[in-house]
Design a protein around this motif. Structure first.
Motif, PDB file in Angstrom:
ATOM      1  N   HIS A 166       0.849  -1.192   0.000  1.00  0.00           N
ATOM      2  CA  HIS A 166       0.000   0.000   0.000  1.00  0.00           C
ATOM      3  C   HIS A 166       0.884   1.242   0.000  1.00  0.00           C
ATOM      4  N   GLY A 167       0.227   2.408   0.005  1.00  0.00           N
ATOM      5  CA  GLY A 167       0.959   3.663  -0.006  1.00  0.00           C
ATOM      6  C   GLY A 167       1.109   4.237  -1.402  1.00  0.00           C
ATOM      7  N   PRO A 168       1.855   5.317  -1.552  1.00  0.00           N
ATOM      8  CA  PRO A 168       2.022   5.988  -2.853  1.00  0.00           C
ATOM      9  C   PRO A 168       3.046   5.278  -3.731  1.00  0.00           C
ATOM     10  N   ILE A 169       2.995   5.601  -5.027  1.00  0.00           N
ATOM     11  CA  ILE A 169       4.012   5.115  -5.970  1.00  0.00           C
ATOM     12  C   ILE A 169       5.242   6.005  -5.822  1.00  0.00           C
ATOM     13  N   PRO A 170       6.409   5.441  -5.556  1.00  0.00           N
ATOM     14  CA  PRO A 170       7.605   6.271  -5.350  1.00  0.00           C
ATOM     15  C   PRO A 170       7.992   7.069  -6.600  1.00  0.00           C
ATOM     16  N   GLU A 171       8.375   8.312  -6.393  1.00  0.00           N
ATOM     17  CA  GLU A 171       8.861   9.145  -7.491  1.00  0.00           C
ATOM     18  C   GLU A 171      10.124   8.559  -8.105  1.00  0.00           C
ATOM     19  N   GLU A 172      10.880   7.807  -7.317  1.00  0.00           N
ATOM     20  CA  GLU A 172      12.157   7.266  -7.782  1.00  0.00           C
ATOM     21  C   GLU A 172      11.997   6.304  -8.953  1.00  0.00           C
ATOM     22  N   LEU A 173      10.811   5.727  -9.123  1.00  0.00           N
ATOM     23  CA  LEU A 173      10.594   4.813 -10.240  1.00  0.00           C
ATOM     24  C   LEU A 173      10.798   5.516 -11.578  1.00  0.00           C
ATOM     25  N   GLY A 174      10.481   6.798 -11.634  1.00  0.00           N
ATOM     26  CA  GLY A 174      10.636   7.538 -12.873  1.00  0.00           C
ATOM     27  C   GLY A 174      12.080   7.728 -13.291  1.00  0.00           C
ATOM     28  N   ARG A 181       7.188  10.322 -16.529  1.00  0.00           N
ATOM     29  CA  ARG A 181       7.416  10.868 -17.870  1.00  0.00           C
ATOM     30  C   ARG A 181       8.861  10.663 -18.314  1.00  0.00           C
ATOM     31  N   LYS A 182       9.761  10.430 -17.349  1.00  0.00           N
ATOM     32  CA  LYS A 182      11.169  10.212 -17.672  1.00  0.00           C
ATOM     33  C   LYS A 182      11.439   8.784 -18.148  1.00  0.00           C
ATOM     34  N   SER A 183      10.486   7.880 -17.905  1.00  0.00           N
ATOM     35  CA  SER A 183      10.668   6.483 -18.323  1.00  0.00           C
ATOM     36  C   SER A 183      10.343   6.367 -19.798  1.00  0.00           C
ATOM     37  N   VAL A 184      11.158   6.990 -20.613  1.00  0.00           N
ATOM     38  CA  VAL A 184      10.861   7.161 -22.032  1.00  0.00           C
ATOM     39  C   VAL A 184      10.913   5.856 -22.818  1.00  0.00           C
ATOM     40  N   GLU A 185      11.500   4.795 -22.247  1.00  0.00           N
ATOM     41  CA  GLU A 185      11.563   3.510 -22.931  1.00  0.00           C
ATOM     42  C   GLU A 185      10.376   2.605 -22.573  1.00  0.00           C
ATOM     43  N   LEU A 186       9.519   3.058 -21.689  1.00  0.00           N
ATOM     44  CA  LEU A 186       8.445   2.223 -21.167  1.00  0.00           C
ATOM     45  C   LEU A 186       7.488   1.785 -22.274  1.00  0.00           C
ATOM     46  N   GLU A 187       7.238   0.467 -22.344  1.00  0.00           N
ATOM     47  CA  GLU A 187       6.336  -0.092 -23.349  1.00  0.00           C
ATOM     48  C   GLU A 187       5.062  -0.656 -22.737  1.00  0.00           C
TER      49      GLU A 187
END
Length: 220
Positions: free
Chosen positions: A88-96, A120-126
């Protein structure tokens, strides 16, 4: 064992377990193997004598709720799957910051808060699956920067507002957003610009003109 013991991890799949607590944001900071992957690192080579071979292996991961076996793994296939746990809890900003991440599945948990703008920084995300959580707020326009995104599942959350338009978002169907009653816009049938019908003006009793004229003549 903490993830910082393995900074070169490329695939993390702990789906369908009994993990509890928050997502370990400190661990994501040191996953160097999921950041800035150079083209030369896309394929792992093995050298035996004077010969060069591709390294091949297989792994099973959960994609779109189904178990998929990958017969050949390239080092570029960076994946994080935490679905179906008690996190639970928020999605960490560090994932980006993991800008070489290709697949992120955080579905079927109790995550709350908003979708972090850092994604938005995960530009390779498919593939991005955040379904069946308690996420709220709007779908960020910045997610349209993910031009390689081919799979999106934000269903069954508490998201509101206008669905971003253009680029990859024009390819997603209703299934990506079902279960969010506050969302509107393409591809949903709910129109964000639909104006409410104006209320009818209140009706007042109007006296008959002839009767009023008669009363004035009588008074004179």
């Amino acid at each position: 064992m903490p993830a910082f013991y393995f900074p070169q991890l490329r695939i993390i799949d702990v789906a369908q377990n009994d993990l509890v607590g928050f997502l370990p944001n400190n661990y994501f900071k040191i996953l160097k193997g999921m950041r800035d992957v150079a083209p030369a690192d896309k394929v792992k080579f093995e050298y035996i004598g004077d010969f060069e071979f591709y390294h091949e292996d297989s792994v099973k991961i959960v994609m779109k709720g189904s178990m998929v076996k990958l017969e050949r793994i390239l080092k570029i296939f960076t994946t994080i799957v935490f679905s179906s746990n008690q996190i639970h809890g928020p999605i960490p900003e560090e994932l980006g910051e993991l800008n070489s991440l290709l697949l992120l599945n955080l579905s079927h948990k109790s995550l709350n808060g908003q979708i972090p703008s850092s994604l938005r920084k995960s530009v390779e995300l498919e593939s991005l699956d955040l379904s069946s959580n308690n996420l709220e707020g709007k779908i960020l326009e910045q997610l349209t920067y993910l031009t390689f995104l081919s799979i999106l599942n934000l269903s069954h959350n508490e998201l509101v507002g206008h669905i971003p338009e253009g680029k990859q978002f024009s390819t997603f169907s209703n299934d990506s957003y079902i279960g969010n009653s506050g969302l509107c816009g393409f591809p949903l049938t709910k129109n964000c610009h639909e104006e409410e019908e104006p209320e009818a003006p209140p009706k007042f009793y109007e006296e008959d003109d002839s009767a009023t004229l008669f009363e004035w003549k009588f008074a004179l």
